[in-house]
Design a protein around this motif. Structure first.
Motif, PDB file in Angstrom:
ATOM      1  N   GLN A 170     -28.870  53.475  20.784  1.00 59.24           N
ATOM      2  CA  GLN A 170     -29.847  54.441  21.302  1.00 59.24           C
ATOM      3  C   GLN A 170     -29.523  54.816  22.748  1.00 59.24           C
ATOM      4  O   GLN A 170     -29.738  55.947  23.166  1.00 59.24           O
ATOM      5  N   MET A 171     -29.016  53.843  23.504  1.00 56.74           N
ATOM      6  CA  MET A 171     -28.664  54.126  24.906  1.00 56.74           C
ATOM      7  C   MET A 171     -27.511  55.122  24.979  1.00 56.74           C
ATOM      8  O   MET A 171     -27.538  56.067  25.772  1.00 56.74           O
ATOM      9  N   GLU A 172     -26.505  54.907  24.150  1.00 56.69           N
ATOM     10  CA  GLU A 172     -25.368  55.837  24.140  1.00 56.69           C
ATOM     11  C   GLU A 172     -25.828  57.230  23.725  1.00 56.69           C
ATOM     12  O   GLU A 172     -25.364  58.240  24.258  1.00 56.69           O
ATOM     13  N   THR A 173     -26.759  57.274  22.782  1.00 60.49           N
ATOM     14  CA  THR A 173     -27.273  58.575  22.339  1.00 60.49           C
ATOM     15  C   THR A 173     -28.047  59.264  23.455  1.00 60.49           C
ATOM     16  O   THR A 173     -27.931  60.486  23.644  1.00 60.49           O
ATOM     17  N   ALA A 174     -28.816  58.471  24.222  1.00 60.48           N
ATOM     18  CA  ALA A 174     -29.590  59.054  25.336  1.00 60.48           C
ATOM     19  C   ALA A 174     -28.651  59.682  26.355  1.00 60.48           C
ATOM     20  O   ALA A 174     -28.895  60.797  26.849  1.00 60.48           O
ATOM     21  N   VAL A 175     -27.575  58.982  26.680  1.00 58.22           N
ATOM     22  CA  VAL A 175     -26.601  59.528  27.628  1.00 58.22           C
ATOM     23  C   VAL A 175     -25.943  60.778  27.041  1.00 58.22           C
ATOM     24  O   VAL A 175     -25.804  61.804  27.713  1.00 58.22           O
ATOM     25  N   ALA A 176     -25.562  60.684  25.777  1.00 62.97           N
ATOM     26  CA  ALA A 176     -24.887  61.810  25.117  1.00 62.97           C
ATOM     27  C   ALA A 176     -25.776  63.057  25.117  1.00 62.97           C
ATOM     28  O   ALA A 176     -25.297  64.169  25.375  1.00 62.97           O
ATOM     29  N   ASP A 177     -27.058  62.877  24.836  1.00 62.18           N
ATOM     30  CA  ASP A 177     -27.979  64.019  24.822  1.00 62.18           C
ATOM     31  C   ASP A 177     -28.026  64.701  26.196  1.00 62.18           C
ATOM     32  O   ASP A 177     -28.036  65.930  26.301  1.00 62.18           O
ATOM     33  N   SER A 178     -28.067  63.886  27.236  1.00 60.46           N
ATOM     34  CA  SER A 178     -28.147  64.460  28.580  1.00 60.46           C
ATOM     35  C   SER A 178     -26.844  65.156  28.963  1.00 60.46           C
ATOM     36  O   SER A 178     -26.860  66.220  29.582  1.00 60.46           O
ATOM     37  N   ALA A 232     -32.131  61.947  34.039  1.00 61.23           N
ATOM     38  CA  ALA A 232     -32.869  61.828  32.770  1.00 61.23           C
ATOM     39  C   ALA A 232     -32.225  60.757  31.880  1.00 61.23           C
ATOM     40  O   ALA A 232     -32.922  59.948  31.245  1.00 61.23           O
ATOM     41  N   ALA A 233     -30.899  60.739  31.879  1.00 62.66           N
ATOM     42  CA  ALA A 233     -30.203  59.731  31.061  1.00 62.66           C
ATOM     43  C   ALA A 233     -30.524  58.332  31.552  1.00 62.66           C
ATOM     44  O   ALA A 233     -30.814  57.418  30.765  1.00 62.66           O
ATOM     45  N   GLY A 234     -30.468  58.152  32.868  1.00 61.78           N
ATOM     46  CA  GLY A 234     -30.771  56.833  33.444  1.00 61.78           C
ATOM     47  C   GLY A 234     -32.174  56.383  33.110  1.00 61.78           C
ATOM     48  O   GLY A 234     -32.406  55.222  32.739  1.00 61.78           O
ATOM     49  N   GLU A 235     -33.122  57.306  33.232  1.00 59.23           N
ATOM     50  CA  GLU A 235     -34.524  56.950  32.931  1.00 59.23           C
ATOM     51  C   GLU A 235     -34.677  56.581  31.456  1.00 59.23           C
ATOM     52  O   GLU A 235     -35.381  55.631  31.105  1.00 59.23           O
ATOM     53  N   ALA A 236     -34.017  57.353  30.599  1.00 60.90           N
ATOM     54  CA  ALA A 236     -34.128  57.079  29.159  1.00 60.90           C
ATOM     55  C   ALA A 236     -33.556  55.700  28.816  1.00 60.90           C
ATOM     56  O   ALA A 236     -34.149  54.932  28.054  1.00 60.90           O
ATOM     57  N   VAL A 237     -32.417  55.385  29.427  1.00 57.35           N
ATOM     58  CA  VAL A 237     -31.798  54.083  29.142  1.00 57.35           C
ATOM     59  C   VAL A 237     -32.663  52.962  29.695  1.00 57.35           C
ATOM     60  O   VAL A 237     -32.894  51.940  29.029  1.00 57.35           O
ATOM     61  N   ASN A 238     -33.168  53.134  30.918  1.00 58.43           N
ATOM     62  CA  ASN A 238     -34.029  52.085  31.483  1.00 58.43           C
ATOM     63  C   ASN A 238     -35.303  51.901  30.672  1.00 58.43           C
ATOM     64  O   ASN A 238     -35.837  50.796  30.583  1.00 58.43           O
ATOM     65  N   GLY A 239     -35.766  52.999  30.079  1.00 55.20           N
ATOM     66  CA  GLY A 239     -36.918  52.886  29.174  1.00 55.20           C
ATOM     67  C   GLY A 239     -36.607  52.000  27.976  1.00 55.20           C
ATOM     68  O   GLY A 239     -37.458  51.238  27.515  1.00 55.20           O
ATOM     69  N   LEU A 240     -35.394  52.071  27.523  1.00 57.51           N
ATOM     70  CA  LEU A 240     -34.994  51.241  26.378  1.00 57.51           C
ATOM     71  C   LEU A 240     -34.793  49.781  26.802  1.00 57.51           C
ATOM     72  O   LEU A 240     -35.001  48.856  26.010  1.00 57.51           O
ATOM     73  N   ILE A 241     -34.410  49.583  28.067  1.00 59.96           N
ATOM     74  CA  ILE A 241     -34.223  48.198  28.537  1.00 59.96           C
ATOM     75  C   ILE A 241     -35.568  47.520  28.719  1.00 59.96           C
ATOM     76  O   ILE A 241     -35.771  46.381  28.301  1.00 59.96           O
ATOM     77  N   SER A 242     -36.519  48.209  29.300  1.00 59.61           N
ATOM     78  CA  SER A 242     -37.831  47.593  29.533  1.00 59.61           C
ATOM     79  C   SER A 242     -38.658  47.641  28.256  1.00 59.61           C
ATOM     80  O   SER A 242     -39.320  46.733  27.909  1.00 59.61           O
TER      81      SER A 242
END
Lengths: 440, 295
Positions: A405-413, A430-440
């Motif tokens: 999901q993290m790779e997809t978030a980066v790819a989308d951005s 936006a990519a960073g926020e999306a990935v951090n959302g998945l971490i937390s």
């Protein structure tokens, strides 16, 4: 007496939805939700050394069992091993794209047993199922290289026995580059960009660099962020959105805008372009380059393929490449000692290792295998190992269960920026926020 | 002369007027839309067929061509000479046919009960059945996998038949209920006056009249079982796998996909359903629309 009545009478139809119906429906959906919740609890725990006794049958789950060319060789090898040991080995296979989901589901259901073949990217989700054995006592003296052993480790535990280790890196077309007047290997991104412009001058039919621009493979961009100095993940937090990642995105967008990379390119399209001599560079692992050779109308294409270190931001930086490889894991249980012994034999016995190399072109993971004449004589692979694999590192996202999901978030951005829907700053943040959302 | 001329020209003028009228009223827009949608719908089928007869050496040619330069039937030959494919075909036939029969038998009793009998909770029952359609099947799969694993039912035909039937029942029940709603109660009451039991009334009088609905729901259930990928992939191993997951496992790899053979195999997989659809389409259309209008 007669309970049969007409449905044509003027009254509320049976299909009208009442409040009671809604409550019933809510109850049904709630029960379904509870069922799902019951199945989704985490099963991670401390790994144990393999238990049970040797000489027991087990299941070998591998996507290679359904893939040509290794399929035939692998089936015969497994069969020979089972006969020699006097045990039965059941084979189970899933297509590569389906394998992880199926194995995680089986693992959570207690149905996965024996030996399983994983892409190194899949280790974290499989460890999270809590079913894998710690194989460290079986890997310490088998001759695996340290780099290969690292691909099977998670949180310091040796869950995987390395089967093949390489990387995804940049491959150039020597003939096309020569036509463009390029007689050197670009070492910095500035030189690389200049070379791409020279290649572009060959004509509009040529894509200078068949870089990934299709969302399915835009995870390749992570390596370019690292090239520009972004850590991507640091201290358990995603750093995408930092200055380096924005600079990388700005550069990538410039390549796109200037026609140095092309839209709608994913790995398969890049291989096709390369095999037809229509691109000077593309990214691939050694196994993919074999597909290029198979599909190319040029019988000499293999000799024109030059694996090269990825250009760096500043001279002296370490070239970046994404580690790639396969490992074998063993689920803990009665059959795990048998399974571990098989996994170690399959990946370290010299004849077996060379047989797999011959069948699949996948490089071995033991020093003995890598130094054998059969492997050393493969000029492409030797150059690939020296120039690309030598400095390859795992994706920073692979330590997380939600890495996909993290790779997809980066790819989308990245795609949003390439299409002009976001600025590089907006996209990377936006990519960073999306990935951090998945971490937390 | 003048009169004659006028008399002769009158039909021509009417014809010209008719032509103008017909030109004015020719529905070019709708026809263009129909042709456009038709091409759009047929394009994947065309591509499937073309790829299946394209030699391996040409299938990756870039840019793509819409007409193959040369044609080969080697891909079909490879598929036909693969003994494993016939095993998967047999699995598909067994699972799909039993799913269709089970779905029709179960839903015809349920649909008839809900349509023609009055009792407490029948509306709730109807919506409860429908609720299973409201969750993504991939989510239900997780729960079903756990249940079937607990009972040791994985890797059997039974597990697929039960799973597919779970998904086909709601639509079959609703479809047949609509069909039974349209059957006049007078026929049923006349049968009972003649002394027939509920059982005999249903089997001797109602079901023959409902044949188009039964065929339509049976075909729907058959197609659901025939085309399913994710349940067949997850709940069974190599021995019980049906064609869709087995073909994906066989032809799609980590680095490459054997598109020509996959397409050839897909054509063969699609044929039985296409043949069944063509043979039964009259019943299918009649069955699906049977409950649409009450009168």
């Amino acid at each position: 007496m007669n309970r049969t009545t007409s449905t044509n009478h003027n009254r509320r139809g049976v299909t009208d939805l009442s409040r009671r119906n809604l409550l019933s429906l809510g109850g049904a959906l709630g029960l379904g939700g509870l069922g799902l919740a019951a199945c989704s609890d985490s099963g991670s725990g401390t790994a144990n050394a393999p238990s049970g006794e040797a000489g027991q049958g087990f299941t070998f789950t591998s996507f290679a069992l359904s893939e040509d060319p290794p399929k035939e060789w692998l089936e015969q090898t497994v069969s020979d091993y089972a006969s020699g040991e006097g045990i039965s080995i059941s084979e189970s296979s899933y297509a590569y794209n389906e394998a992880l989901n199926q194995m995680v589901l089986q693992s959570r259901g207690g149905e996965l047993s024996g030996v399983a073949h994983l892409d190194i990217a899949w280790l974290a989700p499989m460890v999270a199922t809590g079913t894998l054995a710690d194989l460290s006592e079986y890997t310490s003296d088998a001759g695996y290289t340290e780099a290969a052993l690292g691909t099977g480790q998670f949180d310091g535990v040796q869950y995987g026995i390395p089967w093949t280790t390489a990387a995804i890196g940049l491959i150039g077309n020597a003939e096309l580059l020569e036509q463009a007047g390029i007689d050197f290997v670009p070492s910095t991104v500035t030189e690389f960009e200049d070379v791409l412009r020279e290649v572009k001058s060959l004509g509009s039919d040529v894509v200078p660099y068949a870089a990934s621009t299709e969302v399915a493979q835009l995870k390749d961009f992570i390596v370019w962020m690292q090239t520009f100095g972004s850590a991507v993940v640091e201290d358990g937090r995603c750093t995408v959105g930092d200055e380096a990642s924005i600079e990388a995105m700005t550069w990538y967008k410039k390549l796109y805008t200037d026609g140095l990379i092309a839209p709608d390119i994913e790995r398969s399209a890049a291989r096709n372009l390369f095999s037809q001599g229509r691109t000077a560079y593309y990214d691939d692992a050694p196994i993919g380059s074999a597909i290029v050779v198979t599909n190319s109308p040029d019988a000499e294409i293999r000799s024109k393929m030059i694996p090269l270190a990825r250009p760096v931001r500043n001279a002296g930086d370490v070239p970046q490449a994404l580690a790639w490889g396969h490992i074998l894991v063993v689920t803990d249980g009665e059959e795990s000692i048998s399974g571990t012994e098989f996994a170690r034999w399959l990946t370290s016995d010299l004849d077996t290792v060379l047989g797999y190399f011959d069948a699949s072109s996948n490089p071995p993971t033991t020093s003995e295998g890598l130094e054998s004449p059969e492997v050393q004589e493969d000029e492409f692979l030797t150059a690939f190992t020296d120039n690309i694999t030598a400095t390859a590192t795992p994706s920073p996202f692979w330590e997380f269960t939600e890495y996909a999901q993290m790779e997809t978030a980066v790819a989308d951005s990245v795609q949003a920026v390439l299409l002009g829907n976001q600025t590089p700053e907006e996209g990377m943040r936006a990519a960073g926020e999306a990935v951090n959302g998945l971490i937390s | 002369m003048v009169v004659t001329t006028e008399t002769r020209s009158a039909p021509r003028q009417r014809a010209v007027a008719r032509t103008h009228r017909s030109r004015r009223t020719f529905p070019l827009g709708p026809w263009a839309a129909v042709v456009g949608f038709g091409l759009f719908a047929f394009a994947p089928v065309y591509w499937l067929l073309i790829t299946s007869i394209t030699p391996d050496s040409l299938v990756y040619r870039y840019p793509v061509t819409f007409f193959p330069e040369s044609v080969t039937f080697d891909n079909y030959r490879s598929v036909f000479t693969d003994p494993e494919i016939f095993g998967w075909l047999a699995n598909s036939v067994i699972v799909s046919v039993i799913t269709a029969v089970l779905s029709v038998v179960t839903s015809m009793y349920m649909g008839y009960s809900i349509s023609k009998f009055r009792y407490r909770g029948r509306r709730t029952l109807l919506y409860f059945v429908l609720s299973s359609q409201m969750l993504p099947s991939a989510l239900l799969l997780v729960t079903l996998y756990g249940i079937f694993a607990t009972f040791g039912l994985l890797n059997t035909y039974f597990v697929l038949i039960i799973s597919f039937t779970t998904f086909t029942l709601p639509l079959c029940v609703w479809m047949l209920k609509g069909f039974f709603d349209n059957l006049p109660d007078d026929i049923i009451e006349a049968s009972k006056i003649d002394g027939a039991s509920n059982w005999r009334t249903l089997h001797a009088i109602v079901l023959p009249l409902a044949a188009p609905g039964l065929v339509a729901s049976g075909l729907f259930a058959f197609m659901r079982g025939w085309n399913d990928f994710i349940f067949a992939l997850t709940l069974t191993g190599p021995e019980r796998q049906t064609l869709p997951p087995a073909l994906v496992n066989r032809y799609i790899g980590e680095a490459a996909t054997d598109w020509p053979e996959l397409m050839a195999a897909s054509v063969l997989v699609a044929l039985p359903v296409a043949v069944a659809f063509v043979a039964l389409q009259r019943h299918l259309v009649g069955g699906i629309t049977a409950g649409a209008v009450k009168g």
